[in-house]
Scaffold this motif. Structure first.
Motif, PDB file in Angstrom:
ATOM      1  N   ALA A 138       0.820  -1.203   0.007  1.00 30.04           N
ATOM      2  CA  ALA A 138       0.040   0.001   0.120  1.00 30.04           C
ATOM      3  C   ALA A 138       0.906   1.237  -0.126  1.00 30.04           C
ATOM      4  N   THR A 139       1.791   1.217   0.681  1.00 26.66           N
ATOM      5  CA  THR A 139       2.817   2.601   1.024  1.00 26.66           C
ATOM      6  C   THR A 139       3.506   2.701  -0.468  1.00 26.66           C
ATOM      7  N   ASP A 140       3.865   1.580  -1.075  1.00 24.53           N
ATOM      8  CA  ASP A 140       4.685   1.635  -2.362  1.00 24.53           C
ATOM      9  C   ASP A 140       3.381   2.432  -3.356  1.00 24.53           C
ATOM     10  N   ALA A 141       2.396   1.875  -3.397  1.00 21.70           N
ATOM     11  CA  ALA A 141       1.222   2.349  -4.296  1.00 21.70           C
ATOM     12  C   ALA A 141       0.810   3.767  -3.914  1.00 21.70           C
ATOM     13  N   LEU A 142       0.879   4.116  -2.606  1.00 21.47           N
ATOM     14  CA  LEU A 142       0.496   5.631  -2.397  1.00 21.47           C
ATOM     15  C   LEU A 142       1.369   6.608  -2.872  1.00 21.47           C
ATOM     16  N   GLY A 143       2.666   6.078  -2.603  1.00 25.79           N
ATOM     17  CA  GLY A 143       3.736   7.128  -2.543  1.00 25.79           C
ATOM     18  C   GLY A 143       3.796   7.789  -1.303  1.00 25.79           C
ATOM     19  N   ASP A 144       4.396   9.026  -1.115  1.00 30.32           N
ATOM     20  CA  ASP A 144       4.589   9.539   0.062  1.00 30.32           C
ATOM     21  C   ASP A 144       3.339  10.203   0.628  1.00 30.32           C
ATOM     22  N   ILE A 145       3.279   9.510   2.095  1.00 27.27           N
ATOM     23  CA  ILE A 145       2.209  10.055   2.757  1.00 27.27           C
ATOM     24  C   ILE A 145       2.441  10.958   3.716  1.00 27.27           C
ATOM     25  N   VAL A 146       1.344  11.805   3.595  1.00 24.97           N
ATOM     26  CA  VAL A 146       1.505  13.421   3.900  1.00 24.97           C
ATOM     27  C   VAL A 146       0.463  13.355   5.248  1.00 24.97           C
ATOM     28  N   TYR A 147      -0.658  12.642   5.202  1.00 22.83           N
ATOM     29  CA  TYR A 147      -1.677  12.869   6.440  1.00 22.83           C
ATOM     30  C   TYR A 147      -2.179  11.500   6.766  1.00 22.83           C
ATOM     31  N   VAL A 148      -2.561  11.289   8.134  1.00 20.82           N
ATOM     32  CA  VAL A 148      -3.216  10.193   8.408  1.00 20.82           C
ATOM     33  C   VAL A 148      -4.569  10.676   9.251  1.00 20.82           C
ATOM     34  N   GLY A 187     -11.018   5.288   8.923  1.00 17.81           N
ATOM     35  CA  GLY A 187      -9.942   6.386   8.685  1.00 17.81           C
ATOM     36  C   GLY A 187      -9.587   6.550   7.358  1.00 17.81           C
ATOM     37  N   GLU A 188      -8.424   7.396   7.137  1.00 17.33           N
ATOM     38  CA  GLU A 188      -7.920   7.518   5.922  1.00 17.33           C
ATOM     39  C   GLU A 188      -6.542   7.875   5.653  1.00 17.33           C
ATOM     40  N   VAL A 189      -5.909   7.650   4.933  1.00 21.83           N
ATOM     41  CA  VAL A 189      -4.558   7.921   4.498  1.00 21.83           C
ATOM     42  C   VAL A 189      -4.432   8.831   3.257  1.00 21.83           C
ATOM     43  N   LYS A 194      -0.225  11.608  -4.175  1.00 20.13           N
ATOM     44  CA  LYS A 194      -0.743  11.003  -5.041  1.00 20.13           C
ATOM     45  C   LYS A 194      -2.209  10.898  -4.897  1.00 20.13           C
ATOM     46  N   SER A 195      -2.893  10.556  -3.822  1.00 18.04           N
ATOM     47  CA  SER A 195      -4.306  10.211  -3.891  1.00 18.04           C
ATOM     48  C   SER A 195      -4.617  10.060  -2.272  1.00 18.04           C
ATOM     49  N   VAL A 196      -6.056  10.110  -1.667  1.00 16.48           N
ATOM     50  CA  VAL A 196      -6.579   9.943  -0.464  1.00 16.48           C
ATOM     51  C   VAL A 196      -7.289   8.470  -0.731  1.00 16.48           C
ATOM     52  N   SER A 197      -6.816   7.772   0.314  1.00 16.21           N
ATOM     53  CA  SER A 197      -7.398   6.380   0.346  1.00 16.21           C
ATOM     54  C   SER A 197      -7.889   5.924   1.785  1.00 16.21           C
ATOM     55  N   ASP A 198      -8.974   5.324   1.878  1.00 20.15           N
ATOM     56  CA  ASP A 198      -9.942   4.857   2.922  1.00 20.15           C
ATOM     57  C   ASP A 198      -8.893   3.975   3.561  1.00 20.15           C
TER      58      ASP A 198
END
Length: 128
Positions: A34-44, A60-62, A66-70
């Motif tokens: 998931a982290t590889d697909a999401l890229g740099d996580i900026v907010y949880v 929650g969400e991440v 690149k995107s926002v994921s549930d």
């Protein structure tokens, strides 16, 4: 980045991992897939301590560059702790998704459908 799948954890189809080896309930996080697909996580956005979550439902969400994921609950139960360090520094999830980047712990009342590490790796085309 490598897709490390820890063999002693179990996994949801939505890329959450569950570690039930601790004494403080089940620890939950998201996988390196998931982290590889999401890229740099900026907010949880994580569930509150004391909240009741239900397996398979959004808890929650991440947000990444690149995107926002549930975030889907892999288990049902009461949230007993939230990792404030990842709220303050979401990059911990990218840097150490199975360690310092854990998200929350749950006093589990029931589990959703979870896969073994081998099943998760095969489903996602990665090696253990």
């Amino acid at each position: 980045m490598s897709n490390n799948i820890l063999t002693d954890y179990r996994y949801s189809a939505e890329h959450e991992w569950v570690d039930t080896s601790g004494s403080d309930g089940a620890r939950i996080g998201i996988t390196s897939v998931a982290t590889d697909a999401l890229g740099d996580i900026v907010y949880v956005d994580l569930p509150e301590t004391g909240a009741e979550i239900t397996a398979g439902e959004v808890c929650g969400e991440v947000e990444s560059t690149k995107s926002v994921s549930d975030l889907y609950a892999p288990v049902s139960g009461k949230v007993t702790a939230v990792n404030d360090a990842v709220v303050d520094d979401p990059s911990l999830v990218n840097n150490d998704p199975y360690g310092e980047g854990w998200l929350f712990t749950v006093e589990v009342s029931s589990e959703g459908p979870l896969m073994s590490a081998d099943e998760y790796a095969k489903t996602n085309g990665v090696e253990l």
